[in-house]
Design a protein around this motif. Structure first.
Motif, PDB file in Angstrom:
ATOM      1  N   ALA A  23       0.845  -1.199   0.000  1.00  0.00           N
ATOM      2  CA  ALA A  23       0.000   0.000   0.000  1.00  0.00           C
ATOM      3  C   ALA A  23       0.873   1.239   0.000  1.00  0.00           C
ATOM      4  N   GLY A  24       0.254   2.356  -0.312  1.00  0.00           N
ATOM      5  CA  GLY A  24       0.979   3.609  -0.291  1.00  0.00           C
ATOM      6  C   GLY A  24       0.107   4.740  -0.775  1.00  0.00           C
ATOM      7  N   TYR A  25       0.714   5.857  -1.006  1.00  0.00           N
ATOM      8  CA  TYR A  25      -0.011   7.057  -1.402  1.00  0.00           C
ATOM      9  C   TYR A  25      -0.053   7.213  -2.916  1.00  0.00           C
ATOM     10  N   VAL A  26      -1.086   7.881  -3.368  1.00  0.00           N
ATOM     11  CA  VAL A  26      -1.242   8.201  -4.788  1.00  0.00           C
ATOM     12  C   VAL A  26      -0.434   9.464  -5.068  1.00  0.00           C
ATOM     13  N   ASP A  27       0.428   9.401  -6.077  1.00  0.00           N
ATOM     14  CA  ASP A  27       1.210  10.566  -6.477  1.00  0.00           C
ATOM     15  C   ASP A  27       0.356  11.520  -7.307  1.00  0.00           C
ATOM     16  N   LEU A  28       0.689  12.791  -7.260  1.00  0.00           N
ATOM     17  CA  LEU A  28       0.004  13.790  -8.066  1.00  0.00           C
ATOM     18  C   LEU A  28       0.097  13.400  -9.541  1.00  0.00           C
ATOM     19  N   GLY A  29      -1.017  13.397 -10.253  1.00  0.00           N
ATOM     20  CA  GLY A  29      -1.045  13.042 -11.658  1.00  0.00           C
ATOM     21  C   GLY A  29      -1.176  11.549 -11.912  1.00  0.00           C
ATOM     22  N   GLU A  30      -1.339  10.766 -10.857  1.00  0.00           N
ATOM     23  CA  GLU A  30      -1.444   9.314 -10.963  1.00  0.00           C
ATOM     24  C   GLU A  30      -2.858   8.889 -10.579  1.00  0.00           C
ATOM     25  N   SER A  31      -3.390   7.888 -11.251  1.00  0.00           N
ATOM     26  CA  SER A  31      -4.705   7.363 -10.875  1.00  0.00           C
ATOM     27  C   SER A  31      -4.554   6.405  -9.693  1.00  0.00           C
ATOM     28  N   VAL A  32      -5.641   6.142  -8.987  1.00  0.00           N
ATOM     29  CA  VAL A  32      -5.610   5.203  -7.867  1.00  0.00           C
ATOM     30  C   VAL A  32      -5.188   3.800  -8.339  1.00  0.00           C
ATOM     31  N   PRO A  33      -5.748   3.271  -9.434  1.00  0.00           N
ATOM     32  CA  PRO A  33      -5.277   1.957  -9.895  1.00  0.00           C
ATOM     33  C   PRO A  33      -3.786   1.952 -10.265  1.00  0.00           C
ATOM     34  N   GLU A  34      -3.302   3.016 -10.901  1.00  0.00           N
ATOM     35  CA  GLU A  34      -1.873   3.090 -11.230  1.00  0.00           C
ATOM     36  C   GLU A  34      -1.027   3.066  -9.958  1.00  0.00           C
ATOM     37  N   ALA A  35      -1.474   3.764  -8.926  1.00  0.00           N
ATOM     38  CA  ALA A  35      -0.742   3.786  -7.660  1.00  0.00           C
ATOM     39  C   ALA A  35      -0.715   2.399  -7.018  1.00  0.00           C
ATOM     40  N   LEU A  46       6.728  -7.620  -7.359  1.00  0.00           N
ATOM     41  CA  LEU A  46       5.770  -8.374  -8.174  1.00  0.00           C
ATOM     42  C   LEU A  46       4.976  -7.438  -9.076  1.00  0.00           C
ATOM     43  N   ASP A  47       4.676  -7.906 -10.269  1.00  0.00           N
ATOM     44  CA  ASP A  47       3.787  -7.195 -11.183  1.00  0.00           C
ATOM     45  C   ASP A  47       2.396  -7.794 -11.035  1.00  0.00           C
ATOM     46  N   ILE A  48       1.385  -6.934 -11.011  1.00  0.00           N
ATOM     47  CA  ILE A  48       0.018  -7.412 -10.801  1.00  0.00           C
ATOM     48  C   ILE A  48      -0.934  -6.891 -11.858  1.00  0.00           C
ATOM     49  N   ARG A  49      -2.054  -7.581 -11.955  1.00  0.00           N
ATOM     50  CA  ARG A  49      -3.213  -7.138 -12.730  1.00  0.00           C
ATOM     51  C   ARG A  49      -4.335  -6.931 -11.717  1.00  0.00           C
ATOM     52  N   LEU A  50      -4.927  -5.762 -11.710  1.00  0.00           N
ATOM     53  CA  LEU A  50      -6.051  -5.506 -10.815  1.00  0.00           C
ATOM     54  C   LEU A  50      -7.274  -6.235 -11.341  1.00  0.00           C
ATOM     55  N   ASP A  51      -7.942  -6.980 -10.456  1.00  0.00           N
ATOM     56  CA  ASP A  51      -9.118  -7.762 -10.834  1.00  0.00           C
ATOM     57  C   ASP A  51     -10.425  -7.112 -10.413  1.00  0.00           C
ATOM     58  N   GLY A  52     -10.367  -6.166  -9.509  1.00  0.00           N
ATOM     59  CA  GLY A  52     -11.584  -5.495  -9.078  1.00  0.00           C
ATOM     60  C   GLY A  52     -11.396  -4.860  -7.715  1.00  0.00           C
ATOM     61  N   LEU A  53     -12.297  -3.973  -7.391  1.00  0.00           N
ATOM     62  CA  LEU A  53     -12.284  -3.272  -6.114  1.00  0.00           C
ATOM     63  C   LEU A  53     -12.776  -4.195  -5.010  1.00  0.00           C
ATOM     64  N   LEU A  54     -12.042  -4.285  -3.920  1.00  0.00           N
ATOM     65  CA  LEU A  54     -12.506  -5.036  -2.750  1.00  0.00           C
ATOM     66  C   LEU A  54     -13.411  -4.155  -1.909  1.00  0.00           C
ATOM     67  N   ILE A  64      -6.663   9.243   6.295  1.00  0.00           N
ATOM     68  CA  ILE A  64      -6.497   8.689   4.952  1.00  0.00           C
ATOM     69  C   ILE A  64      -7.744   7.909   4.554  1.00  0.00           C
ATOM     70  N   VAL A  65      -7.885   7.711   3.271  1.00  0.00           N
ATOM     71  CA  VAL A  65      -8.896   6.804   2.726  1.00  0.00           C
ATOM     72  C   VAL A  65      -8.124   5.693   2.030  1.00  0.00           C
ATOM     73  N   LEU A  66      -8.439   4.458   2.346  1.00  0.00           N
ATOM     74  CA  LEU A  66      -7.754   3.310   1.763  1.00  0.00           C
ATOM     75  C   LEU A  66      -8.663   2.657   0.730  1.00  0.00           C
ATOM     76  N   VAL A  67      -8.145   2.482  -0.464  1.00  0.00           N
ATOM     77  CA  VAL A  67      -8.856   1.805  -1.542  1.00  0.00           C
ATOM     78  C   VAL A  67      -8.154   0.466  -1.732  1.00  0.00           C
ATOM     79  N   ALA A  68      -8.870  -0.641  -1.498  1.00  0.00           N
ATOM     80  CA  ALA A  68      -8.271  -1.975  -1.578  1.00  0.00           C
ATOM     81  C   ALA A  68      -8.797  -2.720  -2.794  1.00  0.00           C
ATOM     82  N   TYR A  69      -7.881  -3.288  -3.549  1.00  0.00           N
ATOM     83  CA  TYR A  69      -8.203  -4.056  -4.749  1.00  0.00           C
ATOM     84  C   TYR A  69      -7.868  -5.525  -4.543  1.00  0.00           C
ATOM     85  N   CYS A  70      -8.541  -6.386  -5.278  1.00  0.00           N
ATOM     86  CA  CYS A  70      -8.109  -7.764  -5.476  1.00  0.00           C
ATOM     87  C   CYS A  70      -7.259  -7.743  -6.731  1.00  0.00           C
TER      88      CYS A  70
END
Length: 123
Positions: A23-35, A46-54, A64-70
């Motif tokens: 986990a970490g912070y979203v950089d300016l100009g970056e989308s949440v999925p990219e972060a 590791l390289d990942i593919r996002l499968d959906g929002l948890l 903070i607000v935490l956005v968790a993905y599978c």
């Protein structure tokens, strides 16, 4: 990945030595999925593919607000980084519940476990 959840043992404060998911912070100009993809690479190699929002988590006592993905691992080789002293894949029954770093870690993992149990029963 193969019925396992990748966690990192933090090597930085807060909660150094405790387990969490990447986990970490979203950089300016970056989308949440990219972060999410970048932070996972930075903390696990590791390289990942996002499968959906948890889920989305927020707490009155934490600013903070935490956005968790599978996600699914699609490449790389897991290893420690400057932010993680250990990277490990756990089976659900092996999750180190008493050594988790944050409430959000515990809540998201509990949601993931509940989601997987429901999906397994209906599938």
């Amino acid at each position: 990945q193969e019925d396992r959840i990748w966690l990192v043992r933090r090597s930085i404060e807060p909660s150094s030595g405790c387990w969490t998911f990447p986990a970490g912070y979203v950089d300016l100009g970056e989308s949440v999925p990219e972060a999410a993809i970048r932070e996972t690479r930075e903390e696990t190699l590791l390289d990942i593919r996002l499968d959906g929002l948890l889920n989305v988590y927020s707490y009155a006592s934490v600013g903070i607000v935490l956005v968790a993905y599978c996600a699914t691992v699609v490449g790389g080789t897991a290893g420690p980084t400057p932010e993680s002293e250990e990277v490990r894949a756990f089976r659900i029954e092996e999750i180190p519940w008493s050594s988790l770093a944050f409430s959000s870690t515990r809540d998201a993992l509990a949601d993931y476990v509940a989601f997987n149990r429901t999906a397994t029963k209906s599938g």
